[in-house]
Scaffold this active site. Sequence first.
Site, PDB file in Angstrom:
ATOM      1  N   CYS A  81      -4.527  26.002  17.870  1.00  0.00           N
ATOM      2  CA  CYS A  81      -4.869  24.259  18.427  1.00  0.00           C
ATOM      3  C   CYS A  81      -3.743  23.893  18.142  1.00  0.00           C
ATOM      4  CB  CYS A  81      -6.432  23.851  17.870  1.00  0.00           C
ATOM      5  SG  CYS A  81      -5.942  23.624  16.895  1.00  0.00           S
ATOM      6  N   ARG A 110      -2.300  38.160  15.074  1.00  0.00           N
ATOM      7  CA  ARG A 110      -2.174  38.164  13.121  1.00  0.00           C
ATOM      8  C   ARG A 110      -1.750  39.474  13.636  1.00  0.00           C
ATOM      9  NH1 ARG A 110      -6.498  33.888  11.168  1.00  0.00           N
ATOM     10  NH2 ARG A 110      -5.792  32.505  12.573  1.00  0.00           N
ATOM     11  N   GLU A 142      -1.790  41.615  10.824  1.00  0.00           N
ATOM     12  CA  GLU A 142      -3.049  41.944   9.983  1.00  0.00           C
ATOM     13  C   GLU A 142      -2.237  43.082   9.421  1.00  0.00           C
ATOM     14  OE1 GLU A 142      -5.406  41.176   9.299  1.00  0.00           O
ATOM     15  OE2 GLU A 142      -6.264  39.891  11.017  1.00  0.00           O
ATOM     16  N   ARG A 173     -11.003  43.478  13.548  1.00  0.00           N
ATOM     17  CA  ARG A 173      -9.806  42.534  13.020  1.00  0.00           C
ATOM     18  C   ARG A 173      -8.451  43.183  13.562  1.00  0.00           C
ATOM     19  NH1 ARG A 173      -8.905  42.803   6.408  1.00  0.00           N
ATOM     20  NH2 ARG A 173      -7.142  41.462   6.430  1.00  0.00           N
ATOM     21  N   GLU A 216     -11.232  29.088  21.611  1.00  0.00           N
ATOM     22  CA  GLU A 216     -10.950  27.157  21.030  1.00  0.00           C
ATOM     23  C   GLU A 216     -11.663  26.046  21.181  1.00  0.00           C
ATOM     24  OE1 GLU A 216      -8.632  27.283  18.129  1.00  0.00           O
ATOM     25  OE2 GLU A 216      -8.766  25.373  17.384  1.00  0.00           O
ATOM     26  N   GLU A 225     -16.946  37.169   9.310  1.00  0.00           N
ATOM     27  CA  GLU A 225     -16.822  35.366  10.216  1.00  0.00           C
ATOM     28  C   GLU A 225     -16.307  35.591  10.942  1.00  0.00           C
ATOM     29  OE1 GLU A 225     -13.590  33.630   8.061  1.00  0.00           O
ATOM     30  OE2 GLU A 225     -13.373  32.425   9.638  1.00  0.00           O
ATOM     31  N   ASN A 229     -15.810  29.939  13.112  1.00  0.00           N
ATOM     32  CA  ASN A 229     -15.523  28.648  12.628  1.00  0.00           C
ATOM     33  C   ASN A 229     -15.888  26.814  13.063  1.00  0.00           C
ATOM     34  OD1 ASN A 229     -12.353  27.162  13.191  1.00  0.00           O
ATOM     35  ND2 ASN A 229     -12.029  29.326  12.180  1.00  0.00           N
ATOM     36  N   ARG A 246     -15.039  39.229  17.880  1.00  0.00           N
ATOM     37  CA  ARG A 246     -15.825  39.323  17.179  1.00  0.00           C
ATOM     38  C   ARG A 246     -17.330  38.951  17.096  1.00  0.00           C
ATOM     39  NH1 ARG A 246     -13.145  37.721  11.447  1.00  0.00           N
ATOM     40  NH2 ARG A 246     -12.050  39.246  11.249  1.00  0.00           N
TER      41      ARG A 246
HETATM   42  N1  SER Z   1      -7.834  26.403  14.246  1.00  0.00           N
HETATM   43  C1  SER Z   1      -8.970  26.686  14.040  1.00  0.00           C
HETATM   44  C2  SER Z   1      -8.445  28.398  13.285  1.00  0.00           C
HETATM   45  O1  SER Z   1      -7.492  28.435  13.260  1.00  0.00           O
HETATM   46  C3  SER Z   1     -10.675  26.568  14.865  1.00  0.00           C
HETATM   47  O2  SER Z   1     -10.279  28.362  15.761  1.00  0.00           O
HETATM   48  O3  SER Z   1      -9.658  28.837  12.619  1.00  0.00           O
HETATM   49 ZN    ZN Z   2      -8.597  25.619  15.850  1.00  0.00          ZN
END
Ligand code: SER
Ligand code: ZN
Length: 514
Positions: A313, A343, A345, A354, A362, A444, A447, A480
Amino acid sequence: MKHYLEVQFTLSGPLPPESKGEIEELFKQFTEKTQESRDKGEFKITEWKTKGTKLDITISSVDSLSPHVAVLRLRKKLSAAIGKKYRVGLRGFAFIKYIIETELEEKPVKEFTLPLVKNLEFFEEKGKSYVKIEIDPEIEEDFVEKGAIERIVRRVGEKISKQHYGAKREHHQISWYSGEKKHHTEENPTQMMQKANWIQRTNYRNQWILSPTITALAEALKHIMIDYVYEPLGFNQMMIPKLVDWSIWLRSEHAEGIYQGGFEPYFVVQPKSADPEYFEEIADYITITKTIPLEKLAEKVSAPIGGLSYAQCPPFWAWIQGKTLAKESLPIKVYDWSGPTYRYESGSAYGFERVDELHRIETLFIGSPEQVKQIGMAVKDKLRVIFEEVLDLEVREAKVTPWWLQQSAHEDEMDSAEDLVVGTIDYEAYMPYRGSREESEWLEIQNISIIGQKYPKGFSVKAEGNIELWSGCGGGSFERFLTAFISQKGLDKDNWPNKFLKYIDKLPEPVKFH
Ligand code: SER
Ligand code: ZN
């Protein structure tokens, strides 16, 4: 707090001797005013002199106005006093010596250094811990103006507290549980999907090729998200950029947490020149040797200009940065799955849960505090329906350390009014192959957060009629969701819930290799 500063102003020309009395008076009044405005502490301009085009001032203060703040204020007053009358201007200042001494809550576990600091000395006196900070005299004037000195002092405390308590104080408090669900396998989901040719590792670390079979499942999940969350709650799809320049990560404060345990981005570089000649040698080398001359290549590219999308985001905010949102456009409700996020990792190779290249979903909303709270809770409830009813997963909800605190450098900076409602809830799925429910680590998978004012403030976004603006967002990923699903339900469609099967017309047959 004790300060000692020797500062040197550069003047556009020498000051005539008759100006001395005026300057002396100006300093006297400034000192008196400073003393009067505080009931304790001591502020002193201990010495000053001019020589040629230089004006040297020495300031000491104990529990009073910081000398560098005094310098910024004096600069204005001096300009006004000597500018017109003597036609001498102030060109700027430089520190000759600046020492700040302050008490510490705790003494450091080990010594460290800080940028823009010449020397850090820790000492004890009468059972109390202190630090003596000597600011680097080369510090730029505009850094001083923009609060770098204050942040240096704060950073000393933050680093010591980090040495004592570790990088993050993660919290995790389970707030809801679906209850036990029947699982159909205890195998490792990544291995199952690999054996079935649903997914395949590439040559590159933690990156996967998603076959038509698994892509069909990701598509089914998209339709489910639309039917259960986005359509009923009125969210629209958009495409957020996936290359993120530093200006974004500065405002989101991700940059401050770079490789500090929560923000591990892939960097993006540019060619120093796009001229074919500039790269001709490299092209020739590759053609002849069929290898890439990495070191030579590294010389021809810039320092990173930013990186690849990490939290999805933040680059959204460039859209509304500095703008005032019309009341009728609020709340804004959007979602994005237009491209992967990345990312780095660290460590060994991981499974499908992962990955370095991640296909994230998002969900983002902006509005008044009431709107954001209401939407956040509605999204959470709808997601619960997807996980518990549609996918029939054994999942739980937990209140955890907010993602933006994990990813930025700061431990905690919420104001207490926001504290009760602002935060992150994670959905976590049980992974039978990892062991018992009690002892194994759950995955996870999603979120959802109410973030409060952080992003509207960071990106200077306002709303018509001064409505307070909050934001909230949620992230999940197809990788995930599917890892969790296969881990509990296995590969056999006969064991999959009907509500999910409804979204799968025909699962493409995996390609077979001989
Ligand atoms: N921006 C939030 C995060 O990186 C939700 O996607 O977890
Ligand atoms: Zn976000």
